[in-house]
Design a protein around this motif. Structure first.
Motif, PDB file in Angstrom:
ATOM      1  N   CYS A  23      -4.224  12.583   3.158  1.00  0.00           N
ATOM      2  CA  CYS A  23      -3.892  11.256   3.681  1.00  0.00           C
ATOM      3  C   CYS A  23      -3.612  11.300   5.177  1.00  0.00           C
ATOM      4  O   CYS A  23      -3.313  12.342   5.743  1.00  0.00           O
ATOM      5  N   ALA A  24      -3.682  10.136   5.778  1.00  0.00           N
ATOM      6  CA  ALA A  24      -3.414  10.010   7.211  1.00  0.00           C
ATOM      7  C   ALA A  24      -1.940  10.261   7.512  1.00  0.00           C
ATOM      8  O   ALA A  24      -1.075  10.123   6.642  1.00  0.00           O
ATOM      9  N   ARG A  25      -1.689  10.619   8.752  1.00  0.00           N
ATOM     10  CA  ARG A  25      -0.323  10.987   9.136  1.00  0.00           C
ATOM     11  C   ARG A  25       0.662   9.825   9.002  1.00  0.00           C
ATOM     12  O   ARG A  25       1.839  10.038   8.713  1.00  0.00           O
ATOM     13  N   TRP A  26       0.212   8.611   9.207  1.00  0.00           N
ATOM     14  CA  TRP A  26       1.113   7.465   9.105  1.00  0.00           C
ATOM     15  C   TRP A  26       1.575   7.216   7.675  1.00  0.00           C
ATOM     16  O   TRP A  26       2.535   6.492   7.442  1.00  0.00           O
ATOM     17  N   SER A  27       0.894   7.808   6.690  1.00  0.00           N
ATOM     18  CA  SER A  27       1.303   7.628   5.299  1.00  0.00           C
ATOM     19  C   SER A  27       2.201   8.755   4.793  1.00  0.00           C
ATOM     20  O   SER A  27       2.617   8.733   3.635  1.00  0.00           O
ATOM     21  N   TRP A  28       2.515   9.732   5.626  1.00  0.00           N
ATOM     22  CA  TRP A  28       3.362  10.843   5.210  1.00  0.00           C
ATOM     23  C   TRP A  28       4.748  10.413   4.726  1.00  0.00           C
ATOM     24  O   TRP A  28       5.244  10.983   3.750  1.00  0.00           O
ATOM     25  N   MET A  72       0.827  -1.199   0.000  1.00  0.00           N
ATOM     26  CA  MET A  72       0.000   0.000   0.000  1.00  0.00           C
ATOM     27  C   MET A  72       0.868   1.258   0.000  1.00  0.00           C
ATOM     28  O   MET A  72       0.594   2.188  -0.738  1.00  0.00           O
ATOM     29  N   GLN A  73       1.888   1.280   0.847  1.00  0.00           N
ATOM     30  CA  GLN A  73       2.761   2.449   0.933  1.00  0.00           C
ATOM     31  C   GLN A  73       3.550   2.647  -0.354  1.00  0.00           C
ATOM     32  O   GLN A  73       3.758   3.779  -0.789  1.00  0.00           O
ATOM     33  N   LEU A  74       3.987   1.556  -0.946  1.00  0.00           N
ATOM     34  CA  LEU A  74       4.749   1.645  -2.192  1.00  0.00           C
ATOM     35  C   LEU A  74       3.879   2.196  -3.322  1.00  0.00           C
ATOM     36  O   LEU A  74       4.323   3.026  -4.118  1.00  0.00           O
ATOM     37  N   ARG A  75       2.611   1.763  -3.366  1.00  0.00           N
ATOM     38  CA  ARG A  75       1.696   2.274  -4.383  1.00  0.00           C
ATOM     39  C   ARG A  75       1.411   3.763  -4.182  1.00  0.00           C
ATOM     40  O   ARG A  75       1.314   4.518  -5.151  1.00  0.00           O
ATOM     41  N   LEU A  76       1.292   4.176  -2.928  1.00  0.00           N
ATOM     42  CA  LEU A  76       1.056   5.586  -2.641  1.00  0.00           C
ATOM     43  C   LEU A  76       2.253   6.437  -3.064  1.00  0.00           C
ATOM     44  O   LEU A  76       2.095   7.491  -3.669  1.00  0.00           O
ATOM     45  N   ALA A  77       3.460   5.958  -2.778  1.00  0.00           N
ATOM     46  CA  ALA A  77       4.664   6.687  -3.182  1.00  0.00           C
ATOM     47  C   ALA A  77       4.765   6.769  -4.702  1.00  0.00           C
ATOM     48  O   ALA A  77       5.105   7.824  -5.257  1.00  0.00           O
ATOM     49  N   ALA A  78       4.454   5.687  -5.380  1.00  0.00           N
ATOM     50  CA  ALA A  78       4.511   5.687  -6.847  1.00  0.00           C
ATOM     51  C   ALA A  78       3.438   6.612  -7.429  1.00  0.00           C
ATOM     52  O   ALA A  78       3.701   7.339  -8.395  1.00  0.00           O
ATOM     53  N   LEU A  79       2.256   6.622  -6.832  1.00  0.00           N
ATOM     54  CA  LEU A  79       1.187   7.495  -7.311  1.00  0.00           C
ATOM     55  C   LEU A  79       1.563   8.963  -7.146  1.00  0.00           C
ATOM     56  O   LEU A  79       1.371   9.765  -8.065  1.00  0.00           O
ATOM     57  N   VAL A  80       2.139   9.314  -6.004  1.00  0.00           N
ATOM     58  CA  VAL A  80       2.564  10.698  -5.782  1.00  0.00           C
ATOM     59  C   VAL A  80       3.657  11.083  -6.772  1.00  0.00           C
ATOM     60  O   VAL A  80       3.642  12.177  -7.339  1.00  0.00           O
ATOM     61  N   ALA A  81       4.611  10.183  -7.021  1.00  0.00           N
ATOM     62  CA  ALA A  81       5.695  10.478  -7.957  1.00  0.00           C
ATOM     63  C   ALA A  81       5.150  10.683  -9.373  1.00  0.00           C
ATOM     64  O   ALA A  81       5.553  11.626 -10.069  1.00  0.00           O
ATOM     65  N   VAL A  82       4.223   9.847  -9.799  1.00  0.00           N
ATOM     66  CA  VAL A  82       3.654   9.973 -11.145  1.00  0.00           C
ATOM     67  C   VAL A  82       2.836  11.255 -11.266  1.00  0.00           C
ATOM     68  O   VAL A  82       2.941  11.986 -12.264  1.00  0.00           O
ATOM     69  N   LEU A  83       2.024  11.557 -10.251  1.00  0.00           N
ATOM     70  CA  LEU A  83       1.239  12.792 -10.285  1.00  0.00           C
ATOM     71  C   LEU A  83       2.139  14.019 -10.240  1.00  0.00           C
ATOM     72  O   LEU A  83       1.851  15.033 -10.880  1.00  0.00           O
ATOM     73  N   TYR A  84       3.230  13.946  -9.489  1.00  0.00           N
ATOM     74  CA  TYR A  84       4.190  15.048  -9.427  1.00  0.00           C
ATOM     75  C   TYR A  84       4.774  15.304 -10.815  1.00  0.00           C
ATOM     76  O   TYR A  84       4.860  16.446 -11.268  1.00  0.00           O
TER      77      TYR A  84
END
Length: 90
Positions: free
Chosen positions: A47-52, A1-13
């Motif tokens: 997003c929640a703080r734990w996903s920062w 889940m965290q890896l997908r979130l990081a990849a999504l942020v990078a792609v959107l960036y």
């Protein structure tokens, strides 16, 4: 889940970085608003703080790739710029 979130942020960036560059003034290549910073900031707000950490890593990766592609920086300089930009959001 965290890896997908990081990849999504990078792609959107990266996508909003190219969008910002498309609306840049032709002569000076300056952008009035850097939309990619808004993507990173809004992801931190939504997003929640734990996903920062994943969001910040995605921002660092996106900014590093942007620095390498758009500004012809080396990987080291791109990572430093990406880290500074992402950490300044937190």
């Amino acid at each position: 889940m965290q890896l997908r979130l990081a990849a999504l942020v990078a792609v959107l960036y990266l996508a909003t970085g190219f969008l910002s560059r498309a609306v840049a003034q032709a002569v000076t290549q300056t952008t009035p608003v850097w939309l990619a910073a808004g993507v990173l900031f809004s992801a931190l707000l939504v997003c929640a703080r734990w996903s920062w950490p994943a969001i910040l890593v995605g921002g660092i990766i996106g900014a590093a790739i942007w620095g390498f592609i758009a500004h012809d920086l080396g990987w080291g300089a791109s990572l430093v710029v990406g880290a500074i930009e992402s950490v300044s959001m937190a």
